[in-house]
Scaffold this active site. Structure first.
Site, PDB file in Angstrom:
ATOM      1  N   GLY A  15      -4.262  50.983  63.186  1.00  0.00           N
ATOM      2  CA  GLY A  15      -4.524  50.259  64.390  1.00  0.00           C
ATOM      3  C   GLY A  15      -3.662  50.539  65.520  1.00  0.00           C
ATOM      4  O   GLY A  15      -2.847  49.760  66.389  1.00  0.00           O
ATOM      5  N   ALA A  16      -3.489  51.777  66.093  1.00  0.00           N
ATOM      6  CA  ALA A  16      -2.956  52.249  67.023  1.00  0.00           C
ATOM      7  C   ALA A  16      -3.696  52.427  68.383  1.00  0.00           C
ATOM      8  O   ALA A  16      -3.359  52.790  69.346  1.00  0.00           O
ATOM      9  CB  ALA A  16      -2.308  53.709  66.797  1.00  0.00           C
ATOM     10  N   ALA A  18      -4.548  49.424  69.776  1.00  0.00           N
ATOM     11  CA  ALA A  18      -4.183  48.402  71.004  1.00  0.00           C
ATOM     12  C   ALA A  18      -2.639  47.757  70.587  1.00  0.00           C
ATOM     13  O   ALA A  18      -2.091  48.144  69.268  1.00  0.00           O
ATOM     14  CB  ALA A  18      -5.309  47.254  70.836  1.00  0.00           C
ATOM     15  N   GLY A  19      -2.059  46.859  71.192  1.00  0.00           N
ATOM     16  CA  GLY A  19      -1.104  46.038  70.706  1.00  0.00           C
ATOM     17  C   GLY A  19       0.180  46.913  70.234  1.00  0.00           C
ATOM     18  O   GLY A  19       0.697  47.990  70.518  1.00  0.00           O
ATOM     19  N   ARG A  40     -10.246  52.255  64.900  1.00  0.00           N
ATOM     20  CA  ARG A  40     -11.748  52.417  64.981  1.00  0.00           C
ATOM     21  C   ARG A  40     -12.320  52.906  66.202  1.00  0.00           C
ATOM     22  O   ARG A  40     -13.288  53.666  66.406  1.00  0.00           O
ATOM     23  CB  ARG A  40     -12.475  51.378  64.784  1.00  0.00           C
ATOM     24  CG  ARG A  40     -12.323  50.799  63.237  1.00  0.00           C
ATOM     25  CD  ARG A  40     -12.559  49.363  62.664  1.00  0.00           C
ATOM     26  NE  ARG A  40     -12.042  48.465  63.720  1.00  0.00           N
ATOM     27  CZ  ARG A  40     -12.457  47.058  63.892  1.00  0.00           C
ATOM     28  NH1 ARG A  40     -13.416  46.658  63.136  1.00  0.00           N
ATOM     29  NH2 ARG A  40     -11.657  46.386  64.540  1.00  0.00           N
ATOM     30  N   VAL A  67      -9.646  50.725  58.068  1.00  0.00           N
ATOM     31  CA  VAL A  67      -8.949  50.688  57.011  1.00  0.00           C
ATOM     32  C   VAL A  67      -9.477  50.094  55.663  1.00  0.00           C
ATOM     33  O   VAL A  67      -9.081  50.056  54.445  1.00  0.00           O
ATOM     34  CB  VAL A  67      -7.313  50.121  57.135  1.00  0.00           C
ATOM     35  CG1 VAL A  67      -6.544  50.978  58.135  1.00  0.00           C
ATOM     36  CG2 VAL A  67      -7.767  48.538  57.601  1.00  0.00           C
ATOM     37  N   SER A 146       4.181  38.737  59.286  1.00  0.00           N
ATOM     38  CA  SER A 146       4.227  37.739  60.326  1.00  0.00           C
ATOM     39  C   SER A 146       4.979  36.571  60.068  1.00  0.00           C
ATOM     40  O   SER A 146       5.165  36.277  58.796  1.00  0.00           O
ATOM     41  CB  SER A 146       2.702  37.389  60.450  1.00  0.00           C
ATOM     42  OG  SER A 146       2.497  36.205  61.341  1.00  0.00           O
ATOM     43  N   TYR A 159      -5.733  33.147  57.523  1.00  0.00           N
ATOM     44  CA  TYR A 159      -4.890  34.291  58.099  1.00  0.00           C
ATOM     45  C   TYR A 159      -3.320  34.149  57.432  1.00  0.00           C
ATOM     46  O   TYR A 159      -2.904  35.217  57.140  1.00  0.00           O
ATOM     47  CB  TYR A 159      -4.820  34.064  59.564  1.00  0.00           C
ATOM     48  CG  TYR A 159      -3.686  35.118  60.256  1.00  0.00           C
ATOM     49  CD1 TYR A 159      -4.134  36.368  60.286  1.00  0.00           C
ATOM     50  CD2 TYR A 159      -2.521  34.660  60.702  1.00  0.00           C
ATOM     51  CE1 TYR A 159      -3.196  37.411  60.688  1.00  0.00           C
ATOM     52  CE2 TYR A 159      -1.655  35.494  61.492  1.00  0.00           C
ATOM     53  CZ  TYR A 159      -2.091  36.797  61.333  1.00  0.00           C
ATOM     54  OH  TYR A 159      -1.107  37.790  62.036  1.00  0.00           O
ATOM     55  N   THR A 194      -0.908  40.121  72.652  1.00  0.00           N
ATOM     56  CA  THR A 194      -1.641  41.617  72.499  1.00  0.00           C
ATOM     57  C   THR A 194      -2.972  41.105  72.528  1.00  0.00           C
ATOM     58  O   THR A 194      -3.320  39.944  73.212  1.00  0.00           O
ATOM     59  CB  THR A 194      -1.270  41.951  71.181  1.00  0.00           C
ATOM     60  OG1 THR A 194      -1.756  41.103  70.125  1.00  0.00           O
ATOM     61  CG2 THR A 194       0.076  42.485  70.973  1.00  0.00           C
TER      62      THR A 194
HETATM   63  P1  NDP Z   1      -4.232  43.743  68.349  1.00  0.00           P
HETATM   64  O1  NDP Z   1      -5.672  43.097  68.380  1.00  0.00           O
HETATM   65  O2  NDP Z   1      -3.944  43.889  69.803  1.00  0.00           O
HETATM   66  O3  NDP Z   1      -4.258  45.139  67.720  1.00  0.00           O
HETATM   67  C1  NDP Z   1      -4.971  45.145  66.267  1.00  0.00           C
HETATM   68  C2  NDP Z   1      -5.148  46.760  66.159  1.00  0.00           C
HETATM   69  O4  NDP Z   1      -5.709  46.760  64.672  1.00  0.00           O
HETATM   70  C3  NDP Z   1      -6.044  47.644  66.780  1.00  0.00           C
HETATM   71  O5  NDP Z   1      -5.672  48.776  67.020  1.00  0.00           O
HETATM   72  C4  NDP Z   1      -7.473  47.610  66.172  1.00  0.00           C
HETATM   73  O6  NDP Z   1      -8.008  48.710  66.347  1.00  0.00           O
HETATM   74  C5  NDP Z   1      -6.633  47.684  64.698  1.00  0.00           C
HETATM   75  N1  NDP Z   1      -7.731  47.167  63.593  1.00  0.00           N
HETATM   76  C6  NDP Z   1      -8.404  46.084  63.374  1.00  0.00           C
HETATM   77  N2  NDP Z   1      -9.191  46.194  62.478  1.00  0.00           N
HETATM   78  C7  NDP Z   1      -9.212  47.358  61.919  1.00  0.00           C
HETATM   79  C8  NDP Z   1      -9.798  47.922  60.798  1.00  0.00           C
HETATM   80  N3  NDP Z   1     -10.600  47.331  60.181  1.00  0.00           N
HETATM   81  N4  NDP Z   1      -9.204  49.278  60.630  1.00  0.00           N
HETATM   82  C9  NDP Z   1      -8.499  49.709  61.375  1.00  0.00           C
HETATM   83  N5  NDP Z   1      -7.707  49.150  62.494  1.00  0.00           N
HETATM   84  C10 NDP Z   1      -8.118  48.048  62.843  1.00  0.00           C
HETATM   85  O7  NDP Z   1      -3.218  43.076  67.604  1.00  0.00           O
HETATM   86  P2  NDP Z   1      -1.625  43.182  67.328  1.00  0.00           P
HETATM   87  O8  NDP Z   1      -1.296  44.144  67.888  1.00  0.00           O
HETATM   88  O9  NDP Z   1      -1.090  41.868  67.833  1.00  0.00           O
HETATM   89  O10 NDP Z   1      -1.698  42.983  65.770  1.00  0.00           O
HETATM   90  C11 NDP Z   1      -1.277  43.895  64.776  1.00  0.00           C
HETATM   91  C12 NDP Z   1      -0.660  43.405  63.566  1.00  0.00           C
HETATM   92  O11 NDP Z   1       0.527  42.499  64.031  1.00  0.00           O
HETATM   93  C13 NDP Z   1      -1.703  42.720  62.813  1.00  0.00           C
HETATM   94  O12 NDP Z   1      -1.549  42.939  61.513  1.00  0.00           O
HETATM   95  C14 NDP Z   1      -1.196  41.254  63.229  1.00  0.00           C
HETATM   96  O13 NDP Z   1      -1.494  40.431  62.233  1.00  0.00           O
HETATM   97  C15 NDP Z   1       0.211  41.371  63.344  1.00  0.00           C
HETATM   98  N6  NDP Z   1       0.958  40.367  63.980  1.00  0.00           N
HETATM   99  C16 NDP Z   1       0.634  40.018  65.271  1.00  0.00           C
HETATM  100  C17 NDP Z   1       1.247  39.001  66.046  1.00  0.00           C
HETATM  101  C18 NDP Z   1       0.781  38.463  67.291  1.00  0.00           C
HETATM  102  O14 NDP Z   1       1.126  37.419  67.632  1.00  0.00           O
HETATM  103  N7  NDP Z   1       0.128  39.462  68.067  1.00  0.00           N
HETATM  104  C19 NDP Z   1       2.346  38.433  65.538  1.00  0.00           C
HETATM  105  C20 NDP Z   1       2.667  38.616  63.924  1.00  0.00           C
HETATM  106  C21 NDP Z   1       1.895  39.818  63.500  1.00  0.00           C
HETATM  107  P3  NDP Z   1      -9.568  48.979  66.437  1.00  0.00           P
HETATM  108  O15 NDP Z   1     -10.226  47.617  66.589  1.00  0.00           O
HETATM  109  O16 NDP Z   1      -9.567  50.203  67.187  1.00  0.00           O
HETATM  110  O17 NDP Z   1      -9.751  49.240  64.826  1.00  0.00           O
HETATM  111  C1  8X3 Z   2       0.738  36.113  64.699  1.00  0.00           C
HETATM  112  C2  8X3 Z   2       1.380  35.195  64.981  1.00  0.00           C
HETATM  113  O1  8X3 Z   2       1.834  32.659  64.925  1.00  0.00           O
HETATM  114  O2  8X3 Z   2      -0.401  33.417  65.849  1.00  0.00           O
HETATM  115  O3  8X3 Z   2       0.664  36.561  63.253  1.00  0.00           O
HETATM  116  O4  8X3 Z   2       0.021  33.489  63.480  1.00  0.00           O
HETATM  117  S1  8X3 Z   2       0.637  33.393  64.642  1.00  0.00           S
END
Ligand code: NDP
Ligand code: 8X3
Length: 260
Positions: A15-16, A18-19, A40, A67, A146, A159, A194
């Site tokens: 998941g590199a 974004a975010g 993806r 994944v 998380s 979730y 993100t």
């Molecule tokens: P983003 O939506 O910004 O990024 C998510 C990333 O995951 C993207 O690069 C996306 O890439 C990838 N992804 C999604 N589905 C798939 C898949 N099936 N296969 C491969 N890659 C995938 O979200 P965040 O950066 O915020 O999230 C990253 C992680 O952090 C997640 O596990 C999330 O649960 C966790 N998290 C986020 C928080 C928040 O508040 N933002 C807080 C706590 C945890 P692509 O679509 O190109 O495949």
């Molecule tokens: C993402 C943080 O609080 O939106 O894991 O679930 S929250």
């Protein structure tokens, strides 16, 4: 100054595109790691790779990867092994929330997507790459959990369930690796601005923006700094769990907001 123990490591980030994952890729590359960036959206991977090669002179391998596709994960492991690009750090970051509804109104397709990505995807990647680390008696598995795996909040049901699963799986991997030098860390963020909420709300950008208004949420870079911190720790130190929240957040349901 803290010693750089990242230099020369080979780091795979899921998941590199974004975010948090993108920020982790940047942070590892800036410290001299070889990075395998996966996701993806291939055009985003190529753009990031070009930037990292240019800015940091980084050794970057891109790989389109969903994944959820176990065979594709195994194929990537085999290809990287043939190329001598064997990761000694994996950052299991790919993940998402879909929907924010009470259980009795939730969409089972959303549930499938979250469970397949956040839980099973993390398992496929770990199962594929961990044996080489055990064999080498060196490596690090970093799971992005998380605060949703610590406190359930209303309508977070599935979730939160996936992130509770990540917590349990991280603990399980950790105890299974007792006696090895392979480390396991769960980095558990609170609210990070993100694309997460845009994905959760199926593209409703106004609703997504509202999640981060009235306070200072974490930035993806803050979480990447935490990931770097746990991986850069001396080899005898395992930071097993790191919880990181905005100063304005004290609990999943306690966020101090100042709205007009
Ligand atoms: P983003 O939506 O910004 O990024 C998510 C990333 O995951 C993207 O690069 C996306 O890439 C990838 N992804 C999604 N589905 C798939 C898949 N099936 N296969 C491969 N890659 C995938 O979200 P965040 O950066 O915020 O999230 C990253 C992680 O952090 C997640 O596990 C999330 O649960 C966790 N998290 C986020 C928080 C928040 O508040 N933002 C807080 C706590 C945890 P692509 O679509 O190109 O495949
Ligand atoms: C993402 C943080 O609080 O939106 O894991 O679930 S929250």
């Amino acid at each position: 100054m803290t010693e750089n123990r990242i230099q020369g490591r080979t780091v795979l980030v899921t998941g590199a595109t974004a975010g948090i994952g993108e920020a982790c890729a940047r942070a590892f590359a800036a410290r001299g790691a070889r990075v395998v960036i996966t996701g993806r959206r291939t055009e985003r991977l190529e753009a990031l790779a070009a930037e990292l090669r240019g800015d940091a002179g980084a050794d970057v391998r891109t790989a389109a990867l969903d994944v959820r596709d176990r065979a594709a994960v195994d194929d990537l492991r085999d290809t990287l092994t043939d190329e001598g690009f064997v990761p000694d750090v994996i950052v299991n970051n790919a993940g998402k929330a879909r929907g924010l509804d009470p259980t009795h109104a939730g969409d089972p397709d959303d549930w499938d997507e979250m469970i397949d990505t956040n839980v099973k995807g993390l398992l496929w990647v770990t199962r594929a790459f961990l044996p080489a680390m055990v064999e080498a008696n060196r490596g690090h598995v970093v799971n992005i959990g998380s605060t949703a795996g610590r406190w359930v909040y209303p309508n977070g049901n599935v979730y939160c369930g996936t992130k509770y699963a990540v917590k349990a799986i991280s603990e399980g991997i950790n105890v299974d690796l007792a006696g090895t030098r392979v480390r396991v860390s769960s980095v558990d963020p609170g609210l990070v601005e993100t694309e997460f909420s845009e994905v959760r709300f199926h593209g409703d950008t106004d609703r997504a923006a509202g999640v981060y208004q009235g306070y200072a949420p974490l930035r993806a870079e803050d979480v990447a700094d935490a990931v770097i911190y746990v991986v850069n720790a001396p080899e005898h130190v395992d930071i097993f769990n790191l919880v990181i929240m905005p100063t304005d957040q004290r609990h999943s349901m306690i966020v101090h907001k100042e709205l007009d």
